[in-house]
Design a protein around this motif. Structure first.
Motif, PDB file in Angstrom:
ATOM      1  N   LYS A  31       0.849  -1.204   0.000  1.00  9.98           N
ATOM      2  CA  LYS A  31       0.000   0.000   0.000  1.00  9.98           C
ATOM      3  C   LYS A  31       0.881   1.250   0.000  1.00  9.98           C
ATOM      4  N   GLN A  33       2.553   4.769  -0.763  1.00  9.18           N
ATOM      5  CA  GLN A  33       1.991   6.087  -1.073  1.00  9.18           C
ATOM      6  C   GLN A  33       2.224   6.409  -2.547  1.00  9.18           C
ATOM      7  N   GLU A 125       4.671   1.544   5.609  1.00 14.38           N
ATOM      8  CA  GLU A 125       3.810   2.499   4.920  1.00 14.38           C
ATOM      9  C   GLU A 125       2.557   2.771   5.758  1.00 14.38           C
ATOM     10  N   MET A 126       2.135   4.047   5.805  1.00 15.29           N
ATOM     11  CA  MET A 126       0.986   4.432   6.627  1.00 15.29           C
ATOM     12  C   MET A 126      -0.298   3.702   6.246  1.00 15.29           C
ATOM     13  N   LEU A 127      -0.462   3.391   4.976  1.00 17.45           N
ATOM     14  CA  LEU A 127      -1.683   2.722   4.533  1.00 17.45           C
ATOM     15  C   LEU A 127      -1.584   1.201   4.572  1.00 17.45           C
ATOM     16  N   ASN A 128      -0.460   0.679   5.011  1.00 14.39           N
ATOM     17  CA  ASN A 128      -0.275  -0.769   5.074  1.00 14.39           C
ATOM     18  C   ASN A 128      -0.748  -1.265   6.448  1.00 14.39           C
ATOM     19  N   TYR A 129      -2.057  -1.285   6.599  1.00 13.30           N
ATOM     20  CA  TYR A 129      -2.644  -1.651   7.888  1.00 13.30           C
ATOM     21  C   TYR A 129      -2.367  -3.104   8.254  1.00 13.30           C
ATOM     22  N   GLY A 130      -2.284  -3.972   7.262  1.00 14.60           N
ATOM     23  CA  GLY A 130      -1.983  -5.377   7.538  1.00 14.60           C
ATOM     24  C   GLY A 130      -0.613  -5.547   8.168  1.00 14.60           C
ATOM     25  N   GLN A 132       1.118  -3.212   9.739  1.00 18.19           N
ATOM     26  CA  GLN A 132       1.099  -2.582  11.059  1.00 18.19           C
ATOM     27  C   GLN A 132       0.515  -3.533  12.100  1.00 18.19           C
ATOM     28  N   ALA A 133      -0.592  -4.198  11.755  1.00 19.44           N
ATOM     29  CA  ALA A 133      -1.210  -5.157  12.679  1.00 19.44           C
ATOM     30  C   ALA A 133      -0.257  -6.323  12.953  1.00 19.44           C
ATOM     31  N   ARG A 136       2.378  -5.145  15.350  1.00 20.05           N
ATOM     32  CA  ARG A 136       1.806  -4.959  16.696  1.00 20.05           C
ATOM     33  C   ARG A 136       1.631  -6.304  17.408  1.00 20.05           C
ATOM     34  N   HIS A 149       5.340   9.525   5.337  1.00 19.22           N
ATOM     35  CA  HIS A 149       4.462   8.414   4.963  1.00 19.22           C
ATOM     36  C   HIS A 149       4.887   7.064   5.530  1.00 19.22           C
TER      37      HIS A 149
END
Length: 157
Positions: A31, A33, A125-130, A132-133, A136, A149
């Motif tokens: 994802k 930018q 990437e900020m929009l790479n929510y997968g 990031q999860a 975490r 970004h």
């Protein structure tokens, strides 16, 4: 270990094509930018350069496939390994969600700790929510933003 036949080893120059193609196939999941503007040949040239420069160390995750070794993931350190800065972590899309990324990060943590380091750092990437999860769940925490970004995520080891 995620699979009985998974092997880890350090990358060498002749691995540049396999690394580049894996990154090319996986980057759609980032994802980004800005879209990937390089083609496979340009990414391969970039990896040839990275694998010959000091300050980059890449661990490959490989499986045996039809009698040949297949690279299914990799993790690259940026700079001195002891500093724990991870430049890249990519998993072959068909092998995602099988524990390979976790195994590479656990291995990276052990290597960094053996060299006296205390932390791992990745930029996501900020929009790479997968991603990031994923980080975490491995106890990484957001600790800043880079270039407007990228989320800096760190973990004490």
């Amino acid at each position: 270990m995620p699979a009985d036949n998974l092997k880890l080893r350090w990358a060498v120059l002749s691995d540049s094509s396999a690394i580049a193609m894996l990154e090319f196939r996986s980057c759609a999941y980032e994802k980004r930018q800005s879209p990937m503007l390089m083609g496979p040949d340009e990414i391969c040239a970039l990896w040839r350069k990275r694998l010959t420069q000091e300050g980059n160390s890449t661990i490959l995750a490989c499986v045996e496939d039809k009698g040949k070794e297949r690279v299914v993931g990799f993790l690259t350190f940026r700079g001195v390994i002891r500093n724990g800065k991870i430049h890249a972590l990519y998993i072959e899309p068909a092998f995602m969600r099988r524990g390979i990324g976790r195994f590479l990060l656990d291995t990276a943590g052990h290597i960094v700790r053996m060299q006296g380091g205390t932390e791992l750092e990745v930029h996501v990437e900020m929009l790479n929510y997968g991603a990031q999860a994923f980080y975490r769940t491995l106890r990484f925490c957001a600790s800043g933003v880079r270039s407007g970004h990228l989320i800096i995520m760190t973990k004490e080891i």
